[in-house]
Design a protein around this motif. Structure first.
Motif, mmCIF file in Angstrom:
data_model
loop_
_atom_site.group_PDB
_atom_site.id
_atom_site.type_symbol
_atom_site.label_atom_id
_atom_site.label_comp_id
_atom_site.label_asym_id
_atom_site.label_seq_id
_atom_site.Cartn_x
_atom_site.Cartn_y
_atom_site.Cartn_z
ATOM 1 N N GLN A 298 0.832 -1.202 0.000
ATOM 2 C CA GLN A 298 0.000 0.000 0.000
ATOM 3 C C GLN A 298 0.867 1.253 0.000
ATOM 4 O O GLN A 298 0.563 2.223 -0.684
ATOM 5 C CB GLN A 298 -0.925 -0.007 1.222
ATOM 6 C CG GLN A 298 -1.991 -1.083 1.162
ATOM 7 C CD GLN A 298 -3.020 -0.790 0.099
ATOM 8 O OE1 GLN A 298 -3.552 0.298 0.007
ATOM 9 N NE2 GLN A 298 -3.282 -1.770 -0.749
ATOM 10 N N ILE A 316 -4.405 7.140 2.211
ATOM 11 C CA ILE A 316 -4.236 5.705 2.033
ATOM 12 C C ILE A 316 -4.021 4.966 3.352
ATOM 13 O O ILE A 316 -4.746 4.028 3.673
ATOM 14 C CB ILE A 316 -3.028 5.406 1.100
ATOM 15 C CG1 ILE A 316 -3.149 6.191 -0.195
ATOM 16 C CG2 ILE A 316 -2.903 3.917 0.841
ATOM 17 C CD1 ILE A 316 -4.376 5.897 -1.012
ATOM 18 N N LEU B 105 -4.124 -2.419 -5.104
ATOM 19 C CA LEU B 105 -5.168 -1.396 -5.153
ATOM 20 C C LEU B 105 -5.479 -0.960 -3.728
ATOM 21 O O LEU B 105 -5.194 -1.677 -2.776
ATOM 22 C CB LEU B 105 -6.423 -1.961 -5.826
ATOM 23 C CG LEU B 105 -6.259 -2.313 -7.300
ATOM 24 C CD1 LEU B 105 -7.535 -2.942 -7.831
ATOM 25 C CD2 LEU B 105 -5.905 -1.094 -8.120
ATOM 26 N N PHE B 106 -6.062 0.240 -3.596
ATOM 27 C CA PHE B 106 -6.420 0.718 -2.262
ATOM 28 C C PHE B 106 -7.791 0.156 -1.899
ATOM 29 O O PHE B 106 -8.800 0.556 -2.488
ATOM 30 C CB PHE B 106 -6.431 2.248 -2.241
ATOM 31 C CG PHE B 106 -5.147 2.852 -2.756
ATOM 32 C CD1 PHE B 106 -3.915 2.438 -2.249
ATOM 33 C CD2 PHE B 106 -5.153 3.809 -3.752
ATOM 34 C CE1 PHE B 106 -2.725 2.973 -2.725
ATOM 35 C CE2 PHE B 106 -3.972 4.354 -4.239
ATOM 36 C CZ PHE B 106 -2.759 3.927 -3.721
ATOM 37 N N ASN B 114 -9.674 5.034 -6.809
ATOM 38 C CA ASN B 114 -8.323 4.507 -6.988
ATOM 39 C C ASN B 114 -7.644 5.175 -8.171
ATOM 40 O O ASN B 114 -6.477 5.537 -8.109
ATOM 41 C CB ASN B 114 -8.386 3.002 -7.243
ATOM 42 C CG ASN B 114 -8.150 2.184 -5.981
ATOM 43 O OD1 ASN B 114 -7.009 1.997 -5.578
ATOM 44 N ND2 ASN B 114 -9.217 1.726 -5.361
ATOM 45 N N TYR B 150 -15.818 -1.673 -5.185
ATOM 46 C CA TYR B 150 -14.571 -1.686 -4.436
ATOM 47 C C TYR B 150 -13.695 -2.833 -4.946
ATOM 48 O O TYR B 150 -14.219 -3.846 -5.439
ATOM 49 C CB TYR B 150 -14.851 -1.862 -2.942
ATOM 50 C CG TYR B 150 -15.408 -0.609 -2.315
ATOM 51 C CD1 TYR B 150 -14.562 0.346 -1.776
ATOM 52 C CD2 TYR B 150 -16.776 -0.365 -2.295
ATOM 53 C CE1 TYR B 150 -15.055 1.518 -1.229
ATOM 54 C CE2 TYR B 150 -17.290 0.799 -1.753
ATOM 55 C CZ TYR B 150 -16.427 1.738 -1.221
ATOM 56 O OH TYR B 150 -16.913 2.893 -0.686
ATOM 57 N N GLN B 159 -9.003 -6.678 -11.150
ATOM 58 C CA GLN B 159 -8.217 -5.806 -10.276
ATOM 59 C C GLN B 159 -6.934 -5.367 -10.960
ATOM 60 O O GLN B 159 -6.541 -4.204 -10.885
ATOM 61 C CB GLN B 159 -7.873 -6.536 -8.974
ATOM 62 C CG GLN B 159 -9.071 -6.753 -8.082
ATOM 63 C CD GLN B 159 -8.658 -7.186 -6.684
ATOM 64 O OE1 GLN B 159 -7.728 -6.656 -6.096
ATOM 65 N NE2 GLN B 159 -9.338 -8.179 -6.150
ATOM 66 N N ARG B 166 -5.082 2.687 -13.339
ATOM 67 C CA ARG B 166 -4.632 3.656 -12.337
ATOM 68 C C ARG B 166 -3.257 4.226 -12.716
ATOM 69 O O ARG B 166 -3.022 5.426 -12.595
ATOM 70 C CB ARG B 166 -4.550 2.980 -10.963
ATOM 71 C CG ARG B 166 -4.038 3.900 -9.882
ATOM 72 C CD ARG B 166 -4.076 3.261 -8.515
ATOM 73 N NE ARG B 166 -3.064 2.213 -8.373
ATOM 74 C CZ ARG B 166 -2.892 1.508 -7.270
ATOM 75 N NH1 ARG B 166 -3.677 1.708 -6.222
ATOM 76 N NH2 ARG B 166 -1.966 0.573 -7.203
#
Lengths: 402, 259
Positions: A298, A316, B105-106, B114, B150, B159, B166
């Protein structure tokens, strides 16, 4: 090749109807051992309930509680100024209703729980004035009005609602404390604040201020800047190594020696600061736990997208880290609320302080059990409320799911 | 500052390589991961890097956008030399997109959020423009209908396609792919590779670490075989697949192509 089996040959699933009797047979009287246990435990439970009910209605003498409800609720806060507390309550109901309508469209459960807060608080005020039941109605009406307004005009009302939320804490102080010597909203010095009012104020300010400080400390501890990191570590470890009561005593007894002559700081403020300092250190450690649960990927993804250090944290890392530690944080909030009772030991008249004061009255000698049972119940209602709210919040935020 | 002029981006002249790596060394403690890697990548070139695990190929491409720090040698991206200067790192990251093996991914943001986070906060576009471009990208990778979901609600292949969108949303000049299909089920690999092939054909400069030899054969301009922190062999797919010079390359190819 045979054709597909016709539907009528398929056995229907065994119907499992749970009836009360069936459930009892399965869970309470499944075997001889179970049956014996059921009778023993059931008998004990019945006896306990009987004893408690009997004590409540016959043995106990509630005069020490019922005569002094006003004191328990708000200390010596003057009755002529009660409307200010109600005003705060109305405002809270409106803010909660608005926030519910605007921000929680998909999380109805949270809204219900948030609504419980002003309702419980209103119940607390009602016990001050039993004839004031209509004010209780106003609280509910305002909350529901706020909800529908928020739902109707979410875009227009979002900004005013944020401002109201931010202003609520300073407004609380302003309204409770008052302004001038006399006239409209006259000054009510803090030594008149007491009872549940003081307990709640200490807890709310403790929570609201220790939370951001704790987050900053946690970030400081993870920082790559050595000075910042060391300061955070020293602060956290120092405070965590000391009991809250010593901090409170230091604030009340030692601080005045270090201040220049003529300058005094209000005792309630000193106690609040001690609570905030104490809670912030623990908050920092809990938040750090959340930060460490965020996978390295992340951080890398945020770096690669080009976010700066603080953007990475705000957008984030922190949202995920805090979400992961909601249960721990709420546990700490509950602990903090109960810890405010320690201020009674340094002479403040919070709920416990008032109780001790009342017990010192010769009229109520020997009524400890009733008084402490009563305030324990008040602490329990609020603590359980927070615990329940956190449970619902977790469900609606999907904590534990990814 | 000594290299003031080099902090401006877009300084690459026609014909000059957009990525220049000279004698890049890196150590993890005593372990010498990269032992003098030299690589030049031209604008629009598609580079495939392959080799056994632990050969330093991932570490190498992670050095290009400074997720890992090299300790010796030079890496110059789009005319900017990677150094400890934070502004240089930020400038390079603006131009270099990256796709990870684990998507990254967030999870707390929608697909749309994202993709638009970087454009809004780094490129400073307004929200409408960012969302418009995000929708175009989602259509390009074939999942416009997933914009409001999501990441946890999508399949692995979806994803990874969001991750590509992104990275593209920042309008990078270079895309790095770190084993983008290694965490995917076989039937999802194809959908991701198709997106990458389309991207290669559109003229994007790409460095891809992968074991997908079919993909390499189809789109790579140059292939580099890594072993023990060095480039053992490089060349066009024909050269590497049909006429490998080194024994190590032959052995590795026979192992991964035999099944």
């Amino acid at each position: 090749m045979t054709s597909l089996t016709p539907a009528k040959d398929i056995m229907p699933p065994p119907t499992e109807r749970s009836t009360v009797l069936g459930w009892m047979k399965k869970n309470l009287f499944g075997s001889i051992g179970d049956t014996i246990l059921t009778f023993v435990a059931g008998g004990f439970l019945l006896w306990l309930i009987y004893a408690i009910v009997k004590w409540i209605f016959t043995t106990a003498q509630w005069a020490a509680v019922t005569d002094n409800l006003q004191l328990y609720m708000k200390g010596q806060y003057p009755a002529s100024e009660d409307w200010r507390l109600w005003l705060l309550m109305f405002l809270l109901a409106l803010v909660v209703g608005l926030a519910w309508g605007i921000f929680l469209k998909r999380a109805e459960a949270v809204g219900w729980v948030l609504l419980i807060i002003p309702v419980v608080l209103a119940l607390w005020l009602i016990s001050l004035h039993r004839e004031a039941w209509w004010k209780f109605l106003v609280v509910d009406v305002l909350a529901i009005l706020g909800y529908f307004l928020g739902k109707r005009y979410p875009r227009k009302l979002a900004r005013p609602t944020y401002i109201l939320i931010l202003l609520y804490m300073p407004l609380t102080i302003l309204i409770v404390r008052g302004l001038g010597e006399n006239g409209f909203m006259k000054l009510v010095p803090t030594n008149l604040w007491g009872g549940l009012l003081l307990s709640l104020l200490l807890a709310i300010f403790g929570i609201v201020f220790s939370f951001p400080i704790g987050v900053l400390l946690a970030l400081g501890r993870q920082s790559k800047m050595p000075a910042l990191k060391m300061l955070s570590v020293i602060y956290i470890e120092l405070i965590r190594g000391v009991p809250l009561i010593t901090l409170l005593f230091m604030g009340q007894l030692m601080l005045p020696f270090f201040l220049p002559a003529g300058i005094t700081i209000d005792r309630v403020i000193r106690a609040t600061v001690a609570i905030i300092m104490f809670a912030a250190a623990y908050m920092a450690e809990n938040v750090r736990g959340g930060l460490q649960s965020i996978p390295k990927g992340q951080y890398e993804a945020a770096d690669v997208v080009g976010l700066s250090g603080w953007q990475k944290m705000v957008f984030i890392i922190l949202p995920q880290a805090l979400r992961a530690v909601i249960p721990v944080l709420v546990g700490q909030f509950i602990g903090l609320f109960k810890d405010t009772s320690l201020v009674a030991l340094v002479g403040l008249l919070d709920l416990l302080g008032i109780a001790r004061g009342i017990l010192a009255n010769p009229n109520y000698i020997g009524r400890q059990l009733e008084v402490f049972a009563f305030i324990a119940m008040i602490y329990w209602v609020f603590s359980y409320g927070m615990s329940y709210a956190s449970g619902r919040l977790e469900t609606s935020l999907g904590v534990g799911e990814r | 500052m000594s290299n003031e002029s080099s902090t401006k981006s877009g300084a690459v002249k026609e014909g000059e390589p957009i990525i220049k790596c000279e004698e890049v060394h890196k150590w993890y403690g005593n372990f010498h991961v990269l032992r003098g890697v030299n690589m030049n990548v031209q604008k629009g070139e598609v580079v495939v890097v392959f080799g056994p695990s632990g050969s330093g190929k991932s570490t190498f491409i992670r050095c290009i956008n400074r997720l890992e720090e090299h300790q010796k040698g030079h890496i110059i991206v789009d005319g900017i030399e990677l150094s400890h200067d934070v502004r240089n790192i930020a400038a390079i990251r603006k131009e270099v997109g990256m796709v990870f093996q684990q998507f990254n991914l967030f999870p707390h943001l929608t697909v749309m959020q994202n993709i638009t986070l970087g454009p809004i906060y780094v490129r400073k576009w307004n929200k409408d423009k960012a969302e418009e471009i995000a929708m175009q990208l989602l259509e390009r990778v074939g999942i416009p209908e997933q914009a409001q979901k999501y990441p946890g609600q999508l399949s692995g292949g979806q994803q990874q396609r969001v991750a590509i969108a992104r990275a593209l949303a920042m309008q990078p000049k270079i895309m790095l792919f770190d084993e983008p299909t290694s965490a995917l089920d076989p039937e999802m690999i194809k959908e991701v590779l198709e997106v990458m092939e389309e991207l290669a054909e559109s003229g994007m400069t790409m460095i891809v670490v992968t074991h997908e030899m079919g993909f390499a054969r189809a789109v790579a301009d140059t292939m580099y075989f890594f072993d023990e922190g060095q480039i053992v062999e490089s060349g066009s797919p024909e050269e590497v697949f049909l006429h490998p010079q080194e024994d190590r390359t032959k052995l590795f190819l026979s192992q991964i192509l035999s099944h």
